[in-house]
Write a protein that holds these residues in place. Structure first.
Motif, PDB file in Angstrom:
ATOM      1  N   CYS A  72       0.749  -1.191   0.009  1.00  0.00           N
ATOM      2  CA  CYS A  72      -0.120   0.104  -0.065  1.00  0.00           C
ATOM      3  C   CYS A  72       0.947   1.241   0.106  1.00  0.00           C
ATOM      4  O   CYS A  72       1.843   1.296   1.080  1.00  0.00           O
ATOM      5  N   ARG A  73       0.707   2.011  -1.160  1.00  0.00           N
ATOM      6  CA  ARG A  73       1.662   3.200  -1.058  1.00  0.00           C
ATOM      7  C   ARG A  73       0.660   4.580  -0.984  1.00  0.00           C
ATOM      8  O   ARG A  73      -0.421   4.763  -1.890  1.00  0.00           O
ATOM      9  N   ALA A  74       1.117   5.360  -0.211  1.00  0.00           N
ATOM     10  CA  ALA A  74       0.235   6.671  -0.073  1.00  0.00           C
ATOM     11  C   ALA A  74       1.307   7.904  -0.614  1.00  0.00           C
ATOM     12  O   ALA A  74       2.349   7.980   0.115  1.00  0.00           O
ATOM     13  N   ALA A  75       0.890   8.909  -1.528  1.00  0.00           N
ATOM     14  CA  ALA A  75       1.595   9.883  -1.918  1.00  0.00           C
ATOM     15  C   ALA A  75       1.060  11.237  -1.878  1.00  0.00           C
ATOM     16  O   ALA A  75      -0.189  11.090  -2.268  1.00  0.00           O
ATOM     17  N   ASN A  76       1.712  12.196  -1.519  1.00  0.00           N
ATOM     18  CA  ASN A  76       1.187  13.662  -1.931  1.00  0.00           C
ATOM     19  C   ASN A  76       2.254  14.310  -2.256  1.00  0.00           C
ATOM     20  O   ASN A  76       3.547  13.947  -2.519  1.00  0.00           O
ATOM     21  N   ARG A  77       2.255  15.536  -2.265  1.00  0.00           N
ATOM     22  CA  ARG A  77       3.248  16.477  -3.039  1.00  0.00           C
ATOM     23  C   ARG A  77       4.655  16.648  -2.079  1.00  0.00           C
ATOM     24  O   ARG A  77       5.594  17.049  -2.335  1.00  0.00           O
ATOM     25  N   GLU A  78       4.325  16.214  -0.771  1.00  0.00           N
ATOM     26  CA  GLU A  78       5.440  16.410   0.212  1.00  0.00           C
ATOM     27  C   GLU A  78       6.299  15.004   0.252  1.00  0.00           C
ATOM     28  O   GLU A  78       7.540  14.802   0.627  1.00  0.00           O
ATOM     29  N   GLY A  79       5.899  13.920  -0.259  1.00  0.00           N
ATOM     30  CA  GLY A  79       6.616  12.733  -0.216  1.00  0.00           C
ATOM     31  C   GLY A  79       5.614  11.605  -0.324  1.00  0.00           C
ATOM     32  O   GLY A  79       4.452  11.542  -0.544  1.00  0.00           O
ATOM     33  N   TYR A  80       6.023  10.330   0.166  1.00  0.00           N
ATOM     34  CA  TYR A  80       5.162   9.113   0.219  1.00  0.00           C
ATOM     35  C   TYR A  80       5.561   8.275   1.434  1.00  0.00           C
ATOM     36  O   TYR A  80       6.807   8.251   1.789  1.00  0.00           O
ATOM     37  N   ASP A  81       4.676   7.363   1.565  1.00  0.00           N
ATOM     38  CA  ASP A  81       5.104   6.130   2.725  1.00  0.00           C
ATOM     39  C   ASP A  81       4.387   4.881   1.981  1.00  0.00           C
ATOM     40  O   ASP A  81       3.354   4.879   1.108  1.00  0.00           O
ATOM     41  N   MET A 297      12.300   6.896   1.120  1.00  0.00           N
ATOM     42  CA  MET A 297      12.832   8.074   1.645  1.00  0.00           C
ATOM     43  C   MET A 297      13.377   7.963   2.972  1.00  0.00           C
ATOM     44  O   MET A 297      13.001   6.936   3.747  1.00  0.00           O
ATOM     45  N   ALA A 298      14.254   8.660   3.333  1.00  0.00           N
ATOM     46  CA  ALA A 298      15.041   8.721   4.788  1.00  0.00           C
ATOM     47  C   ALA A 298      14.021   8.750   5.646  1.00  0.00           C
ATOM     48  O   ALA A 298      12.958   9.438   5.549  1.00  0.00           O
ATOM     49  N   GLY A 299      14.004   8.175   6.724  1.00  0.00           N
ATOM     50  CA  GLY A 299      13.351   7.987   7.903  1.00  0.00           C
ATOM     51  C   GLY A 299      12.115   6.776   7.593  1.00  0.00           C
ATOM     52  O   GLY A 299      11.427   6.360   8.733  1.00  0.00           O
ATOM     53  N   GLN A 300      12.163   6.228   6.370  1.00  0.00           N
ATOM     54  CA  GLN A 300      10.967   5.173   6.262  1.00  0.00           C
ATOM     55  C   GLN A 300      11.298   3.691   6.943  1.00  0.00           C
ATOM     56  O   GLN A 300      12.570   3.607   6.886  1.00  0.00           O
ATOM     57  N   LYS A 301      10.255   2.907   6.608  1.00  0.00           N
ATOM     58  CA  LYS A 301      10.650   1.421   6.976  1.00  0.00           C
ATOM     59  C   LYS A 301      10.654   1.022   5.537  1.00  0.00           C
ATOM     60  O   LYS A 301       9.823   0.845   5.002  1.00  0.00           O
ATOM     61  N   VAL A 302      11.798  -0.040   5.169  1.00  0.00           N
ATOM     62  CA  VAL A 302      11.857  -0.686   4.150  1.00  0.00           C
ATOM     63  C   VAL A 302      11.766  -2.038   4.357  1.00  0.00           C
ATOM     64  O   VAL A 302      12.185  -2.757   5.253  1.00  0.00           O
ATOM     65  N   ASN A 347      14.265  -0.441   9.516  1.00  0.00           N
ATOM     66  CA  ASN A 347      13.453   0.734  10.290  1.00  0.00           C
ATOM     67  C   ASN A 347      14.385   2.088  10.139  1.00  0.00           C
ATOM     68  O   ASN A 347      15.695   1.777  10.220  1.00  0.00           O
ATOM     69  N   ASN A 348      13.724   3.112  10.221  1.00  0.00           N
ATOM     70  CA  ASN A 348      14.386   4.355  10.208  1.00  0.00           C
ATOM     71  C   ASN A 348      15.468   4.528   9.146  1.00  0.00           C
ATOM     72  O   ASN A 348      16.556   4.871   9.517  1.00  0.00           O
ATOM     73  N   VAL A 349      15.315   4.427   7.800  1.00  0.00           N
ATOM     74  CA  VAL A 349      16.418   4.318   7.002  1.00  0.00           C
ATOM     75  C   VAL A 349      17.138   5.699   6.871  1.00  0.00           C
ATOM     76  O   VAL A 349      16.418   6.448   6.918  1.00  0.00           O
ATOM     77  N   SER A 350      18.402   5.556   6.550  1.00  0.00           N
ATOM     78  CA  SER A 350      19.219   6.725   6.101  1.00  0.00           C
ATOM     79  C   SER A 350      19.974   6.467   5.135  1.00  0.00           C
ATOM     80  O   SER A 350      20.120   5.251   4.480  1.00  0.00           O
ATOM     81  N   ALA A 351      20.525   7.250   4.419  1.00  0.00           N
ATOM     82  CA  ALA A 351      21.466   7.489   3.460  1.00  0.00           C
ATOM     83  C   ALA A 351      22.547   6.256   3.483  1.00  0.00           C
ATOM     84  O   ALA A 351      23.037   5.522   2.579  1.00  0.00           O
ATOM     85  N   ASN A 352      22.986   6.009   4.862  1.00  0.00           N
ATOM     86  CA  ASN A 352      24.048   5.123   4.960  1.00  0.00           C
ATOM     87  C   ASN A 352      23.412   3.392   4.721  1.00  0.00           C
ATOM     88  O   ASN A 352      24.288   2.621   4.655  1.00  0.00           O
ATOM     89  N   ASN A 373      18.928  -3.496  -5.057  1.00  0.00           N
ATOM     90  CA  ASN A 373      19.728  -2.344  -5.032  1.00  0.00           C
ATOM     91  C   ASN A 373      18.734  -1.286  -4.105  1.00  0.00           C
ATOM     92  O   ASN A 373      17.789  -0.761  -4.722  1.00  0.00           O
ATOM     93  N   VAL A 374      19.338  -1.015  -2.929  1.00  0.00           N
ATOM     94  CA  VAL A 374      18.354  -0.239  -2.063  1.00  0.00           C
ATOM     95  C   VAL A 374      18.852   1.430  -2.270  1.00  0.00           C
ATOM     96  O   VAL A 374      19.981   1.232  -1.932  1.00  0.00           O
ATOM     97  N   GLN A 375      18.110   2.222  -2.584  1.00  0.00           N
ATOM     98  CA  GLN A 375      18.581   3.413  -2.710  1.00  0.00           C
ATOM     99  C   GLN A 375      17.573   4.362  -1.665  1.00  0.00           C
ATOM    100  O   GLN A 375      16.368   4.332  -1.877  1.00  0.00           O
ATOM    101  N   ILE A 376      18.373   5.102  -0.638  1.00  0.00           N
ATOM    102  CA  ILE A 376      17.733   6.062   0.073  1.00  0.00           C
ATOM    103  C   ILE A 376      17.794   7.486  -0.445  1.00  0.00           C
ATOM    104  O   ILE A 376      18.912   7.857  -0.562  1.00  0.00           O
ATOM    105  N   VAL A 377      16.784   8.093  -0.481  1.00  0.00           N
ATOM    106  CA  VAL A 377      17.033   9.639  -0.936  1.00  0.00           C
ATOM    107  C   VAL A 377      16.238  10.426   0.222  1.00  0.00           C
ATOM    108  O   VAL A 377      15.557  10.062   1.173  1.00  0.00           O
ATOM    109  N   ASP A 378      16.751  11.525   0.149  1.00  0.00           N
ATOM    110  CA  ASP A 378      16.147  12.717   1.027  1.00  0.00           C
ATOM    111  C   ASP A 378      15.040  13.051   0.725  1.00  0.00           C
ATOM    112  O   ASP A 378      14.531  13.419  -0.472  1.00  0.00           O
ATOM    113  N   PRO A 379      14.085  13.504   1.703  1.00  0.00           N
ATOM    114  CA  PRO A 379      12.860  14.155   1.489  1.00  0.00           C
ATOM    115  C   PRO A 379      12.732  15.335   0.532  1.00  0.00           C
ATOM    116  O   PRO A 379      11.787  15.679  -0.303  1.00  0.00           O
ATOM    117  N   CYS A 380      13.944  16.160   0.734  1.00  0.00           N
ATOM    118  CA  CYS A 380      13.977  17.218  -0.262  1.00  0.00           C
ATOM    119  C   CYS A 380      14.261  16.991  -1.641  1.00  0.00           C
ATOM    120  O   CYS A 380      13.709  17.861  -2.511  1.00  0.00           O
TER     121      CYS A 380
END
Length: 396
Positions: A72-81, A297-302, A347-352, A373-380
């Protein structure tokens, strides 16, 4: 940025034809989409979707071959989860001992009984536990011996009960119980009975167990003479007479597993019985795999999910940068697994946490390996991408 929650478990073991309902709810007004094994087309599973721009419910009836990962994916202009649901569809274990309920033979014969799972036309989920019991009045005893040091033990190959016939094993009764998350199955009782009038000389040769790798064939040989005398031969597979193989000393066997016995007869009178266990072994193959590229996105759970088939059941392991995924206390990594599937959560993924994650399914035969290939991107970066796309579309 929306945040998704759910009131149902994210890993489900369900019986086929049972309705599943998966739900997700967003903290913000969003556009919600569902994916089945990364495919937005849900027509293949006849799923129905209900809800609004805050919540969504997916309903479906699934068959055994439709296990998979629902996102289940939810998206708006600020990002998605997103939320991932692993749904494993199957049946309770269906088992058979793979032999006559009583095998009549002579002393010092090695007789195997298998706790077999169903048949190809009625697939069942493998058992999580298999236990053999020796029947006793009042309370049955669990057979815990796992090596050939004893005349009665349970071998690790497909949970064989192996009996070396002695006076002490005559007319003992045994049964196996297989259990998984969907139910329990109990086999018929089996045992070995010593012939009341055995020949004065008994054969010393035995049939050896046969392991077939990836649908190859093999042969079993029955000793048809001893004491200078020839005997008639009857072959049985899982307790059923193989009439076309009568009096054949050597037979070819393919991918049908179970207990194969040859009976030696003298003018119709049973002289002794040899038995061997035939176990096809299959290299691991993945059934459900992650996408080759997963972006979050950074901060999400993968959540990364892999399921694999094979005989014996394969074990799935996860690696990052050439080492096992770290699972120390308080680690952001956790793994849920059994002999069919493995579910890696970050949990709480980051660029690392970006990188190549390797997953491997291995059993007695070989290992099958793939990667994601897991790619973590910044919300910005998501906001910039949205703004750029929106501006470009408006200008056009």
């Amino acid at each position: 940025i929306p945040k998704l929650t759910t009131e149902v478990v994210e890993v489900l073991n369900v019986s086929e034809s049972t309705e599943i309902e998966l739900s997700c709810r967003s903290s913000e007004t969003v556009s919600i989409a569902w994916y089945y094994n990364d495919d937005p087309d849900l027509s293949m599973i006849n799923a129905s979707i209900s809800g609004d721009n805050i919540s969504s419910i997916l309903s479906a009836y699934l068959s055994v071959n439709q296990s998979g990962v629902f996102i289940c994916r939810a998206a708006n202009r600020e990002g998605y989860d997103s939320l991932a649901f692993v749904v494993l569809v199957g049946r309770p274990p269906r088992i058979t001992v793979g032999a006559k309920t009583t095998i009549r033979t002579t002393l010092n014969q090695v007789i195997p009984f298998g706790c077999l799972y169903g048949n190809p036309t009625q697939p069942s989920m493998p058992a999580d536990t298999v236990t053999w019991y020796k029947e006793r009045s009042g309370k049955d005893d669990v057979i815990t011996q796992t090596t050939a040091d004893s005349n009665i033990y349970v071998a690790p190959d497909d949970f064989q009960l192996v009996i070396t016939t002695t006076e002490m094993t005559d007319n003992d009764r045994f049964y196996c119980v297989a259990q998984n998350s969907l139910g329990t199955s109990t086999s018929d009782q089996v045992g070995v009975s010593l012939l009341s009038n055995p020949p004065s000389e008994t054969p010393t040769s035995r049939m050896e167990n046969l392991y077939l790798v990836d649908t190859k064939t093999g042969s079993l040989t029955c000793c048809e003479q001893f004491g200078g005398k020839m005997f008639n031969i009857k072959w049985l597979r899982n307790g059923q007479l193989l009439g076309s193989l009568e009096n054949m000393r050597i037979i070819e066997v393919g991918g049908v597993r179970g207990v194969y016995c040859c009976e030696l007869r003298d003018s119709g009178t049973l002289v002794t019985t040899y038995c061997a266990y035939v176990l096809p072994r299959e290299s691991p193959s993945f059934v459900v795999q992650p996408r080759t590229v997963v972006t979050a996105m950074a901060g999400q759970k993968v959540a990364l999910v892999a399921t694999a088939n094979g005989v014996n059941a394969p074990v799935i392991d996860w690696f990052i940068n050439g080492s096992n995924v770290p699972l120390e206390p308080n680690s952001k990594f956790s793994i849920l697994k059994n002999e069919r599937w493995s579910y890696l959560i970050i949990n709480n993924v980051s660029a690392n946490d970006s990188g190549i994650y390797v997953y491997s399914a291995s059993n007695f035969i070989t290992a099958t390996t793939s990667f994601v290939n897991v790619q973590i991107v910044d919300p910005c970066e998501i906001n910039l991408l949205y703004t750029h796309t929106h501006t470009h579309t408006h200008t056009h």
